[in-house]
Design an enzyme around this catalytic site. Structure first.
Site, mmCIF file in Angstrom:
data_model
loop_
_atom_site.group_PDB
_atom_site.id
_atom_site.type_symbol
_atom_site.label_atom_id
_atom_site.label_comp_id
_atom_site.label_asym_id
_atom_site.label_seq_id
_atom_site.Cartn_x
_atom_site.Cartn_y
_atom_site.Cartn_z
ATOM 1 N N GLY A 1 -30.520 -93.930 9.416
ATOM 2 C CA GLY A 1 -30.882 -94.133 8.242
ATOM 3 C C GLY A 1 -29.981 -93.616 6.941
ATOM 4 O O GLY A 1 -28.890 -92.663 7.326
ATOM 5 N N ARG B 1 -15.851 -94.636 10.018
ATOM 6 C CA ARG B 1 -15.034 -93.419 10.523
ATOM 7 C C ARG B 1 -16.573 -92.556 10.685
ATOM 8 O O ARG B 1 -16.159 -91.671 11.220
ATOM 9 C CB ARG B 1 -14.702 -92.392 9.036
ATOM 10 C CG ARG B 1 -13.211 -93.196 9.128
ATOM 11 C CD ARG B 1 -12.770 -92.225 8.170
ATOM 12 N NE ARG B 1 -13.519 -91.870 6.807
ATOM 13 C CZ ARG B 1 -14.036 -92.745 6.033
ATOM 14 N NH1 ARG B 1 -12.794 -93.669 6.021
ATOM 15 N NH2 ARG B 1 -14.049 -92.147 4.848
ATOM 16 N N HIS C 1 -23.131 -98.930 -0.474
ATOM 17 C CA HIS C 1 -21.522 -97.522 -1.018
ATOM 18 C C HIS C 1 -21.710 -99.155 -2.162
ATOM 19 O O HIS C 1 -21.367 -100.132 -2.949
ATOM 20 C CB HIS C 1 -20.178 -98.697 -0.916
ATOM 21 C CG HIS C 1 -19.549 -97.327 -0.314
ATOM 22 N ND1 HIS C 1 -18.298 -97.534 -0.657
ATOM 23 C CD2 HIS C 1 -20.018 -96.246 -0.444
ATOM 24 C CE1 HIS C 1 -17.713 -96.609 -0.926
ATOM 25 N NE2 HIS C 1 -18.643 -95.802 -0.588
ATOM 26 N N ASN C 2 -23.303 -98.166 -3.081
ATOM 27 C CA ASN C 2 -23.833 -99.808 -4.321
ATOM 28 C C ASN C 2 -22.458 -98.917 -5.413
ATOM 29 O O ASN C 2 -22.412 -99.595 -5.582
ATOM 30 C CB ASN C 2 -24.863 -99.236 -4.390
ATOM 31 C CG ASN C 2 -25.642 -99.718 -3.118
ATOM 32 O OD1 ASN C 2 -25.549 -100.232 -2.104
ATOM 33 N ND2 ASN C 2 -27.147 -98.673 -3.644
ATOM 34 N N GLN D 1 -9.383 -91.481 1.565
ATOM 35 C CA GLN D 1 -9.935 -92.596 2.741
ATOM 36 C C GLN D 1 -9.119 -91.969 3.583
ATOM 37 O O GLN D 1 -8.209 -91.790 3.611
ATOM 38 C CB GLN D 1 -10.609 -93.584 1.837
ATOM 39 C CG GLN D 1 -11.722 -94.371 1.284
ATOM 40 C CD GLN D 1 -12.664 -94.603 1.530
ATOM 41 O OE1 GLN D 1 -12.930 -95.106 2.091
ATOM 42 N NE2 GLN D 1 -12.737 -93.292 1.092
ATOM 43 N N ASP E 1 -32.784 -97.803 8.908
ATOM 44 C CA ASP E 1 -33.339 -98.348 7.566
ATOM 45 C C ASP E 1 -32.164 -97.742 6.858
ATOM 46 O O ASP E 1 -31.358 -97.079 6.675
ATOM 47 C CB ASP E 1 -34.918 -96.999 7.353
ATOM 48 C CG ASP E 1 -34.307 -95.586 7.723
ATOM 49 O OD1 ASP E 1 -33.856 -95.326 8.678
ATOM 50 O OD2 ASP E 1 -34.446 -95.010 6.935
ATOM 51 N N ASP F 1 -16.173 -87.295 10.132
ATOM 52 C CA ASP F 1 -15.583 -87.986 8.986
ATOM 53 C C ASP F 1 -15.714 -87.091 8.166
ATOM 54 O O ASP F 1 -16.633 -86.295 7.339
ATOM 55 C CB ASP F 1 -15.753 -89.519 9.298
ATOM 56 C CG ASP F 1 -16.696 -89.539 7.443
ATOM 57 O OD1 ASP F 1 -17.928 -88.715 8.279
ATOM 58 O OD2 ASP F 1 -16.865 -90.425 7.396
ATOM 59 N N GLU G 1 -12.469 -86.967 -2.099
ATOM 60 C CA GLU G 1 -12.971 -87.979 -1.209
ATOM 61 C C GLU G 1 -11.916 -88.744 -0.257
ATOM 62 O O GLU G 1 -12.207 -90.366 -0.014
ATOM 63 C CB GLU G 1 -14.596 -88.872 -1.566
ATOM 64 C CG GLU G 1 -15.094 -88.163 -1.991
ATOM 65 C CD GLU G 1 -16.758 -88.304 -2.522
ATOM 66 O OE1 GLU G 1 -17.055 -89.520 -2.433
ATOM 67 O OE2 GLU G 1 -17.520 -87.204 -2.939
ATOM 68 N N SER H 1 -29.487 -94.608 -0.926
ATOM 69 C CA SER H 1 -29.628 -95.213 -2.448
ATOM 70 C C SER H 1 -30.157 -94.703 -3.063
ATOM 71 O O SER H 1 -31.312 -96.219 -3.163
ATOM 72 C CB SER H 1 -28.136 -96.191 -2.273
ATOM 73 O OG SER H 1 -27.785 -95.926 -3.057
ATOM 74 N N HIS I 1 -26.654 -88.605 -2.319
ATOM 75 C CA HIS I 1 -26.643 -88.620 -1.734
ATOM 76 C C HIS I 1 -26.115 -87.626 -0.155
ATOM 77 O O HIS I 1 -25.813 -88.440 0.824
ATOM 78 C CB HIS I 1 -25.295 -88.687 -2.170
ATOM 79 C CG HIS I 1 -23.950 -89.842 -0.825
ATOM 80 N ND1 HIS I 1 -24.022 -91.028 -1.253
ATOM 81 C CD2 HIS I 1 -23.069 -89.700 -0.987
ATOM 82 C CE1 HIS I 1 -23.018 -91.445 -0.552
ATOM 83 N NE2 HIS I 1 -22.681 -90.993 0.232
#
Lengths: 272, 788
Positions: free
Chosen positions: B582, B155, B134-135, B361, B545, B315, B359, B585, B71
């Site tokens: 791009g 962000r 954000h799958n 938010q 992309d 961010d 993480e 994921s 990621h």
């Protein structure tokens, strides 16, 4: 009062998000505009420097509890008296969308006997439910009691978008008839949702986009200098904001939203 | 395990002895600490610590884990790939970035470098854009997953100092009528995911006051186990606000929401396959959205940007503080010192490593020169949001992390940003597919109505209305066009108050084509995004992309990915349109298998003067209708075939060097005022596009199918529903036909019909009326609710 001397204050709280375009529209009308965080006004307490006060659209404090409720209580607590004085002096107060919700929550609208200590109406969850962003037809039904819309001909049909999840204007069930009668007697009804031909929506979705009682989209206080409306005139200010403006060979320079904001400015210009 | 020892300090802190550890021991250590590192990576880390001559700390190992995750580091796109045609030395470098490196357009200000791609808008302003996936979180918790996807990408745009002015969302779900029995354990029903994701995106964008102006919703069986959520954001800023000048001694300021236990190991989760246990195991990896917090943060950051008070910004997304601090320090050739006990927490008793990788938010990291710190903190206070100095940048490429006076990590950035390169192999064989043969349906009008009502073509109004697409009052062309709410090809914004210059935002995706051929899937996706942009008059197009793919360690998945990347280079280069940003994921796998390989292309174009913008609605009775491009028997993967129960093999192809010529001429025709309406031909082909133009403008249309330029002999149903690339329908101003024809002379085009007063769509062929439907019937079919 000269138009260029008119001072507009657009307030914002965390979650307010229509302040920039509202300011842009008022500036285009040739008045002076300040956009300020309410915390600053709570500190400086200088409302009296302004002639027009605008509570713009958004989701103040996330619209938790009920839309506009938290910001309304905060304003009442910090500047409630200042606001009442501002209104008593006949200055103009405009609440758009979340601002309308605030004015109702704070008891300024419908405000049959001045500011009410508790809300006399509600802007409840839409029926059908959920947030909806769409253009609607609005009929100007005020007979002249609302000086803020006096420049708009009676029965004119305006095209302006709404965008909200809680905009269903409601009166207390047991007082519904009485309150409606008073709204009529005091000439407090300003805009009602309509069909393209100008006839009232009669609750029919999507012409009445949220199930509002009596197709009510905007009301004013009995004196007419406090106006609350769910539709967003600042989003229908320029011609290029209209949903079908590309169909015109010569697109209009302005949209119908300008009529409302300009009428508010006209009022202050004449009155002071 | 005796290699992991708790330190003597009065808080949770572990020392891990890696030196001399065997491969098996390393695997066990990784599992115990919940790390996603591979044995090879653990070995590389062991070798570093052998070199450093000391045990590792838990904070350090977590940092490696976050930074080296797929990621965060995009190992696959940066790795070596052995293909049947030779070794590819980095997909990103070889195919995606290469386009911009070869084209070198002066208007690309920062590409593939920062949180978002940055391009010029006009002399004073720049546009920043990013699209994220954000799958994984959305599959577990659709509302929170999608909302935080939107929050995160906003962000990213704030993370280059820009003011976010528009959002996009592209969503892929399993069919809404999927029977519950078909769902494996742990997989949530597409309808539940659909409602949750749409609500999450709407809630975040609406609350933030950022209009959601463009997107797509796509349904396919391949998404039942793997929902796909793309969230995009576009921002604008003055060019001088883009400041990147961090110096030693600058403060590290953590701003926005508080840090909590939500979103621990999100990147590790996002870099693994979804399993039956994901719900339980990975629930804490999904963050909790609070858009109002981010709204305040946005105001404060924009104020800091306008006053030029910061020297850097990023961010906090995947990897939390660990990635944000290490990446920024590394970018400026610096090190840093961080005091974790100064980080404001949601609740006490978080371990240092948890604070470091959380993480949570609505957080941003700013670099602030000492002389500006006071003013910056005041700005945040005025907006009623927290900002806390938690450390300082300094010389030397080492990050030291302290907690209550104890150094809990000392991270050498050089080794951190040199993960072992992955080497992967591919095989990809074209699937064995056949072109179906079936008799032509008798009633083509009925077929058209069924297509209009089908889930991948029908109106998205019920979703789009729940998004505020007009807040900010800049939306010149809205996603729902006109009072009949027709489907705009692209959204157009007018972002600068005293300028008529516009920004066109469009997208393209053709997942089903990928089941036949990933190369042509990617080529078609780009062409669709470009056509959509062109249809409103967009030019100087920049591309983004976003790949959503299966496990790249499986050779066939990776093989398809390589072909798709190749097409990206070939088409973008021929079109002269660079990729500027791009995100990929990978590991989108579930018990049902891999996700349908999906490439989303987002296109940003410039409309020089929005008063010249073109929309899809038919406008004047009597105007002639032209088609640009050649219709070919390319129905493989089409919606028509899907309706007939086939996939087919004849996927649409593309000759980019030819289509681009026609596109340039069409823009010229628009600039000369010859074009009244224009619409892209995509799902459902000519018939669907014609119907959409007609009912949006509420004018009739008469089309002679025999006039359509076609390749070979084609059946009327093929002509009507083929999805060949490179085609658009154009309403030309009556009386200026010859001018238009002269301009388009060297590109395939033909006059095929005209706008009529009668409120019907009439399609004729060989003297027969194939279709004769009223606008009312057409729009009613098209407005069939999703899931009906």
């Amino acid at each position: 009062m000269k138009r260029s001397d008119i001072r507009v204050l657009i307030l914002r709280a965390p979650g307010t998000n229509c302040d920039a375009e509202t300011a842009r529209a008022f500036r285009d009308l040739g008045v002076q505009v300040d956009v300020l965080h309410t915390q600053r006004i709570f500190k400086e307490r200088n409302l009296e420097q302004y002639d027009i006060l605008v509570f713009p659209g958004g989701f103040s404090y996330g619209d938790y509890v009920r839309s506009g409720a938290i910001w309304a209580k905060e304003c009442e607590y910090h500047i409630g008296g200042d606001l009442e004085r501002f209104i008593d002096e006949g200055k103009a107060v405009l609440g758009i969308c979340n601002g309308f919700q605030l004015l109702v929550e704070a008891g300024f609208l419908p405000g049959f006997e001045g500011k009410s200590p508790y809300p006399q109406a509600a802007l409840a969850n839409n029926v059908p439910g959920g947030y909806h962003c769409r253009w609607v037809y609005l009929r100007h039904v005020n007979r002249g009691g609302c000086p803020l819309t006096a420049s708009i001909p009676r029965d004119a049909v305006l095209r302006i978008p709404v965008a909200h999840g809680e905009g269903r204007f409601l009166l207390p069930r047991d007082l519904e008839r009485e309150y409606l009668r008073r709204l009529y007697e005091n000439d407090q009804l300003v805009l009602r949702y309509a069909k393209p031909d100008g006839s009232y929506a009669e609750g029919e979705y999507p012409f009445n986009p949220n199930g509002s009682f009596h197709d009510i989209a905007a009301i004013c206080n009995p004196e007419g200098n406090v106006l609350g409306l769910m539709p967003h005139p600042e989003r229908a200010y320029y011609g290029w904001q209209l949903p079908d403006w590309t169909r015109y060979e010569d697109p209009p320079r302005y949209g119908d939203g300008r009529l409302i904001l300009e009428s508010v400015v006209n009022y202050v210009e004449r009155r002071f | 395990m005796n290699r992991i020892k708790r330190s003597s300090h009065p808080f949770e802190h572990y020392l891990i002895e890696l030196r001399n550890a065997s491969r098996e021991e390393l695997i066990e250590i990784a599992e115990t600490l919940g790390l996603g590192l591979t044995p090879e990576e653990m070995e590389a880390i062991r070798d570093y610590y052998t070199l450093f001559g000391r045990p590792a700390t838990d904070v350090e190992l977590q940092t490696y884990d976050q930074t080296w995750s797929e990621h965060c580091y995009h190992k696959t796109f940066k790795g070596l790939i052995e293909t049947p045609e030779g070794v590819v030395d980095g997909l990103l470098k070889t195919y995606i970035r290469r386009v911009v490196e070869e084209l070198r357009p002066s208007w690309c200000l920062s590409v593939f470098e920062d949180n978002a791609g940055i391009i010029e808008f006009d002399e004073e302003h720049a546009i920043a854009v990013k699209v994220e996936t954000h799958n994984h979180p959305s599959a577990i918790e659709p509302f929170g997953g999608a909302a935080t996807g939107t929050g995160g990408v906003i962000r990213d745009v704030l993370g280059v100092w820009a003011d976010p002015i528009a959002c996009t969302d592209v969503l892929c779900f399993g069919p809404l009528d999927t029977p519950y029995e078909a769902l494996p354990r742990g997989v949530k029903h597409p309808t539940y995911l659909f409602r949750g994701v749409v609500a999450g995106i709407g809630a975040y964008g609406n609350n933030m006051g950022i209009p959601t102006v463009n997107g797509a919703i796509y349904f396919d069986e391949g998404y039942i186990g793997n929902v796909v959520v793309y969230a995009g954001c576009i921002g604008i800023m003055r060019k001088d606000e883009y400041i990147r000048a961090v110096k030693p001694g600058d403060w590290i300021v953590l701003a926005g929401g508080r840090t909590g236990l939500d979103g621990i190991h999100g990147v590790t989760f996002a870099s693994a396959e979804l399993t039956e246990e994901s719900e339980v195991v990975s629930r804490p990896a999904v963050q909790i959205p609070n858009p109002i917090e981010e709204e305040k943060l946005k105001r404060a950051i924009r104020a800091v940007a306008e006053e030029h008070l910061g020297s850097g910004i990023t961010d906090l997304g995947g990897g939390g503080l660990s990635c944000a601090v290490c990446e920024t320090a590394h970018r400026y050739g610096l090190g840093a010192e961080v005091w974790l006990d100064r980080v404001p927490l949601k609740y006490p008793k978080m371990a240092p490593w948890e604070i470091w990788v959380s993480e949570s938010q609505e957080r941003m990291l700013l670099a602030v020169p000492p002389e500006n710190l006071e003013r910056v903190l005041e700005i945040f206070q005025d907006e009623q949001t927290e900002a806390t100095p938690i450390g300082r940048y300094r010389e030397g490429e080492v990050v030291e992390v302290y907690y209550r006076g104890v150094r809990v990590a000392q991270i050498d950035l050089e080794s951190l940003f040199k993960p072992p390169r992955v080497r992967r192999r591919t095989t990809w064989r074209p699937p064995k597919l056949e072109e179906p043969s079936f008799p032509m349906p008798k009633n083509l009008g009925e077929m058209l109505k069924r297509l209009l009502a089908s889930p991948n073509i029908s109106s998205r109004e019920e979703v789009i209305r729940t998004y505020d697409h007009e807040v900010k009052g800049l939306t010149v062309v809205k996603p729902l066009h006109g009072w009949n709410a027709g489907p705009s090809d692209a959204a157009v914004l007018k972002p600068v108050e005293d300028s008529w210059r516009g920004l066109a935002i469009s997208c393209g995706l053709k997942p089903r084509y990928g089941l036949i051929d990933p190369y042509w899937m990617a080529a078609s996706s780009i062409d669709e995004a470009v056509r959509n942009n062109l249809a409103v008059g967009g030019r100087r197009i920049a591309l983004l992309d976003n790949f959503t793919w299966g496990n790249p360690e499986k050779e066939d998945r990776l093989g398809g990915l390589v072909y798709a990347c190749r097409a990206c280079y070939d088409v973008a280069k021929a079109y002269g349109m660079p990729f500027i940003s791009g995100k990929d994921s990978l590991y989108n796998e579930s018990p049902l298998g891999p996700v349908t390989p999906t490439l989303l292309i987002t296109a940003l174009g410039i409309v020089p003067d929005i008063r010249r913008v073109v929309t899809l609605d038919l406008k004047r009775v009597g105007d002639p209708l032209y088609i640009i491009g050649v219709t070919k028997p390319e129905l493989g993967g089409s919606e028509y075939y899907r309706l007939m129960g086939f996939l087919g093999a004849s996927v649409p192809r593309l000759k980019p060097s030819e289509t681009i010529k026609a596109y340039r001429r069409l823009l010229e025709a628009m600039d000369r005022g010859l074009v009244r309406a224009c619409h892209d031909l995509s799902e459902g082909g000519l018939a669907v596009a014609a119907a959409e133009m007609a009912f949006t403008g509420w004018l009739g249309l008469e089309i002679d199918l025999d006039a359509v330029p076609a390749e070979g002999v084609m059946r009327p149903d093929q002509l009507l529903f083929s999805e060949s690339n490179g085609r658009l329908l154009v309403e030309v101003v009556e009386g200026r036909e010859s001018e238009f024809e002269e301009l388009m002379a060297d590109s395939p085009n033909a006059r095929i019909g005209r706008v009529v007063e009668e409120e019907n769509l009439i399609i004729l062929s060989g003297g027969e009326t194939l279709v004769n439907l009223s606008l009312k019937e057409l729009i009613e079919a098209w407005k069939t609710p999703l899931g009906a």
